[in-house]
Scaffold this motif. Structure first.
Motif, PDB file in Angstrom:
ATOM      1  N   VAL A 186       0.860  -1.185   0.000  1.00 50.41           N
ATOM      2  CA  VAL A 186       0.000   0.000   0.000  1.00 50.41           C
ATOM      3  C   VAL A 186       0.892   1.230   0.000  1.00 50.41           C
ATOM      4  O   VAL A 186       1.776   1.356   0.855  1.00 50.41           O
ATOM      5  CB  VAL A 186      -0.917   0.025   1.234  1.00 50.41           C
ATOM      6  N   VAL A 187       0.682   2.126  -0.962  1.00 53.44           N
ATOM      7  CA  VAL A 187       1.470   3.356  -1.049  1.00 53.44           C
ATOM      8  C   VAL A 187       0.667   4.504  -0.432  1.00 53.44           C
ATOM      9  O   VAL A 187      -0.392   4.872  -0.941  1.00 53.44           O
ATOM     10  CB  VAL A 187       1.846   3.690  -2.506  1.00 53.44           C
ATOM     11  N   LEU A 188       1.165   5.040   0.674  1.00 56.63           N
ATOM     12  CA  LEU A 188       0.528   6.164   1.358  1.00 56.63           C
ATOM     13  C   LEU A 188       1.358   7.424   1.155  1.00 56.63           C
ATOM     14  O   LEU A 188       2.534   7.351   0.813  1.00 56.63           O
ATOM     15  CB  LEU A 188       0.384   5.864   2.854  1.00 56.63           C
ATOM     16  N   GLY A 189       0.743   8.567   1.397  1.00 53.62           N
ATOM     17  CA  GLY A 189       1.457   9.831   1.242  1.00 53.62           C
ATOM     18  C   GLY A 189       0.902  10.859   2.198  1.00 53.62           C
ATOM     19  O   GLY A 189       1.291  10.949   3.347  1.00 53.62           O
ATOM     20  N   ALA A 190      -0.077  11.669   1.706  1.00 55.38           N
ATOM     21  CA  ALA A 190      -0.745  12.637   2.579  1.00 55.38           C
ATOM     22  C   ALA A 190      -1.447  11.891   3.708  1.00 55.38           C
ATOM     23  O   ALA A 190      -2.019  10.819   3.500  1.00 55.38           O
ATOM     24  CB  ALA A 190      -1.761  13.445   1.769  1.00 55.38           C
ATOM     25  N   ASN A 191      -1.383  12.448   4.907  1.00 55.24           N
ATOM     26  CA  ASN A 191      -2.041  11.839   6.075  1.00 55.24           C
ATOM     27  C   ASN A 191      -1.602  10.400   6.307  1.00 55.24           C
ATOM     28  O   ASN A 191      -2.379   9.576   6.799  1.00 55.24           O
ATOM     29  CB  ASN A 191      -3.573  11.875   5.906  1.00 55.24           C
ATOM     30  N   ASN A 192      -0.343  10.068   5.952  1.00 57.62           N
ATOM     31  CA  ASN A 192       0.052   8.659   5.980  1.00 57.62           C
ATOM     32  C   ASN A 192       0.009   8.047   7.380  1.00 57.62           C
ATOM     33  O   ASN A 192      -0.351   6.877   7.532  1.00 57.62           O
ATOM     34  CB  ASN A 192       1.420   8.468   5.324  1.00 57.62           C
ATOM     35  N   GLU A 193       0.350   8.805   8.421  1.00 62.31           N
ATOM     36  CA  GLU A 193       0.312   8.253   9.777  1.00 62.31           C
ATOM     37  C   GLU A 193      -1.120   7.939  10.195  1.00 62.31           C
ATOM     38  O   GLU A 193      -1.392   6.884  10.790  1.00 62.31           O
ATOM     39  CB  GLU A 193       0.954   9.228  10.778  1.00 62.31           C
ATOM     40  N   THR A 194      -2.041   8.847   9.858  1.00 60.20           N
ATOM     41  CA  THR A 194      -3.451   8.641  10.209  1.00 60.20           C
ATOM     42  C   THR A 194      -4.023   7.442   9.472  1.00 60.20           C
ATOM     43  O   THR A 194      -4.674   6.568  10.076  1.00 60.20           O
ATOM     44  CB  THR A 194      -4.278   9.902   9.858  1.00 60.20           C
ATOM     45  N   VAL A 195      -3.781   7.378   8.159  1.00 55.24           N
ATOM     46  CA  VAL A 195      -4.315   6.269   7.362  1.00 55.24           C
ATOM     47  C   VAL A 195      -3.682   4.948   7.799  1.00 55.24           C
ATOM     48  O   VAL A 195      -4.372   3.933   7.973  1.00 55.24           O
ATOM     49  CB  VAL A 195      -4.092   6.512   5.857  1.00 55.24           C
ATOM     50  N   LYS A 196      -2.368   4.961   8.008  1.00 58.13           N
ATOM     51  CA  LYS A 196      -1.658   3.743   8.422  1.00 58.13           C
ATOM     52  C   LYS A 196      -2.220   3.191   9.722  1.00 58.13           C
ATOM     53  O   LYS A 196      -2.338   1.967   9.891  1.00 58.13           O
ATOM     54  CB  LYS A 196      -0.164   4.042   8.574  1.00 58.13           C
ATOM     55  N   SER A 197      -2.595   4.067  10.641  1.00 52.33           N
ATOM     56  CA  SER A 197      -3.116   3.619  11.935  1.00 52.33           C
ATOM     57  C   SER A 197      -4.458   2.900  11.811  1.00 52.33           C
ATOM     58  O   SER A 197      -4.879   2.195  12.729  1.00 52.33           O
ATOM     59  CB  SER A 197      -3.254   4.811  12.890  1.00 52.33           C
ATOM     60  N   HIS A 198      -5.127   3.084  10.668  1.00 58.50           N
ATOM     61  CA  HIS A 198      -6.415   2.417  10.440  1.00 58.50           C
ATOM     62  C   HIS A 198      -6.298   1.127   9.620  1.00 58.50           C
ATOM     63  O   HIS A 198      -7.297   0.438   9.431  1.00 58.50           O
ATOM     64  CB  HIS A 198      -7.375   3.376   9.733  1.00 58.50           C
ATOM     65  N   SER A 249       3.750   7.867  -7.083  1.00 61.66           N
ATOM     66  CA  SER A 249       3.342   6.697  -6.292  1.00 61.66           C
ATOM     67  C   SER A 249       3.621   5.401  -7.054  1.00 61.66           C
ATOM     68  O   SER A 249       4.034   4.399  -6.465  1.00 61.66           O
ATOM     69  CB  SER A 249       1.852   6.780  -5.932  1.00 61.66           C
ATOM     70  N   ILE A 250       3.392   5.433  -8.366  1.00 60.00           N
ATOM     71  CA  ILE A 250       3.732   4.270  -9.191  1.00 60.00           C
ATOM     72  C   ILE A 250       5.235   4.029  -9.148  1.00 60.00           C
ATOM     73  O   ILE A 250       5.701   2.896  -9.021  1.00 60.00           O
ATOM     74  CB  ILE A 250       3.242   4.455 -10.641  1.00 60.00           C
ATOM     75  N   ALA A 251       6.008   5.119  -9.226  1.00 59.83           N
ATOM     76  CA  ALA A 251       7.471   5.009  -9.165  1.00 59.83           C
ATOM     77  C   ALA A 251       7.926   4.392  -7.841  1.00 59.83           C
ATOM     78  O   ALA A 251       8.815   3.531  -7.818  1.00 59.83           O
ATOM     79  CB  ALA A 251       8.108   6.386  -9.347  1.00 59.83           C
ATOM     80  N   HIS A 252       7.310   4.807  -6.748  1.00 60.54           N
ATOM     81  CA  HIS A 252       7.652   4.225  -5.442  1.00 60.54           C
ATOM     82  C   HIS A 252       7.332   2.729  -5.408  1.00 60.54           C
ATOM     83  O   HIS A 252       8.090   1.943  -4.839  1.00 60.54           O
ATOM     84  CB  HIS A 252       6.897   4.949  -4.323  1.00 60.54           C
ATOM     85  N   SER A 253       6.217   2.352  -6.014  1.00 59.73           N
ATOM     86  CA  SER A 253       5.845   0.931  -6.083  1.00 59.73           C
ATOM     87  C   SER A 253       6.902   0.140  -6.847  1.00 59.73           C
ATOM     88  O   SER A 253       7.334  -0.928  -6.410  1.00 59.73           O
ATOM     89  CB  SER A 253       4.493   0.764  -6.783  1.00 59.73           C
ATOM     90  N   ALA A 254       7.306   0.673  -8.002  1.00 60.57           N
ATOM     91  CA  ALA A 254       8.294  -0.015  -8.842  1.00 60.57           C
ATOM     92  C   ALA A 254       9.637  -0.118  -8.140  1.00 60.57           C
ATOM     93  O   ALA A 254      10.309  -1.158  -8.210  1.00 60.57           O
ATOM     94  CB  ALA A 254       8.442   0.712 -10.170  1.00 60.57           C
ATOM     95  N   LYS A 255      10.038   0.946  -7.440  1.00 57.57           N
ATOM     96  CA  LYS A 255      11.309   0.913  -6.723  1.00 57.57           C
ATOM     97  C   LYS A 255      11.276  -0.107  -5.593  1.00 57.57           C
ATOM     98  O   LYS A 255      12.270  -0.796  -5.336  1.00 57.57           O
ATOM     99  CB  LYS A 255      11.629   2.310  -6.171  1.00 57.57           C
TER     100      LYS A 255
END
Length: 203
Positions: A52-64, A85-91
């Motif tokens: 799962v690629v998170l970005g904005a509000n990543n701590e809040t979303v991750k906690s759920h 985000s696609i680039a992060h997935s590929a990396k």
């Protein structure tokens, strides 16, 4: 999760939901939040791994996130658009110890996508043949969910901007196979769209 493929699914959920006014990843969808619904959909496929690629509000979303089996990738450059985000997935995949055959890109804000359809994509894919399996929209547009052969991982890792992977689809169109889903594949960008979709599903 039944496992019989060497495919990794990346759920992109890094956006700030500016038009929604609150993180859409945490909106209710059935008995789950949208992010957990997306994870459940991806986990119930033939895929070998889910990130799962998170970005904005990543701590809040991750906690759920309630499924501890998925890996969380944080895209600190989420403002640069979907491509990043696609680039992060590929990396992530390129740096993995696993030698995956393909990367299946899924958007968290397309809750009508089913596990069965993702499996249709995976089953249609022939590894090591430079294939790209994309989804048909509005009878003439092609987009996500899209499965990329590992031959494209380096290209994907260079992406940025809001166009996502459209440049790669255009460049390698001769290798693209298109599937037509048996549902209307819609994004949730506004509260009005969310309410319309939720009402459709609940009927």
């Amino acid at each position: 999760m039944s496992q019989s493929s060497n495919i990794i699914i990346a759920i992109l959920a890094a956006g700030a939901s500016t038009r929604m006014g609150s993180p859409k990843q945490l909106l209710n969808w059935g008995e789950k939040t949208i992010i957990n619904h997306s994870i459940s959909t991806a986990r119930n496929t033939l895929a070998k791994e889910v990130i799962v690629v998170l970005g904005a509000n990543n701590e809040t979303v991750k906690s759920h996130v309630i499924d501890n089996s998925v890996s969380i990738v944080v895209n600190k450059n989420w403002k640069e658009g979907l491509g990043k985000s696609i680039a992060h997935s590929a990396k992530y995949v390129l740096n993995s110890y696993e030698n995956f055959d393909g990367l299946l890109i899924v958007l968290a804000d397309q809750p009508l996508v089913t596990s069965e359809y993702l499996d249709d994509i995976i089953k249609a894919f022939c590894p090591n043949k430079n294939e790209i399996i994309a989804t048909l929209y509005n009878q003439d547009k092609v987009g996500v969910p899209t499965l990329f052969d590992n031959a494209y991982f380096n290209d994907l890792a260079q992406l940025s901007g809001d166009e996502g992977a459209k440049s790669i689809l255009k460049k390698y169109m001769d290798f693209v196979k298109v599937l037509c889903p048996d549902f209307e594949n819609l994004d949730i960008d506004t509260k009005a769209q969310y309410e319309i979709l939720r009402n459709k599903v609940s009927k």
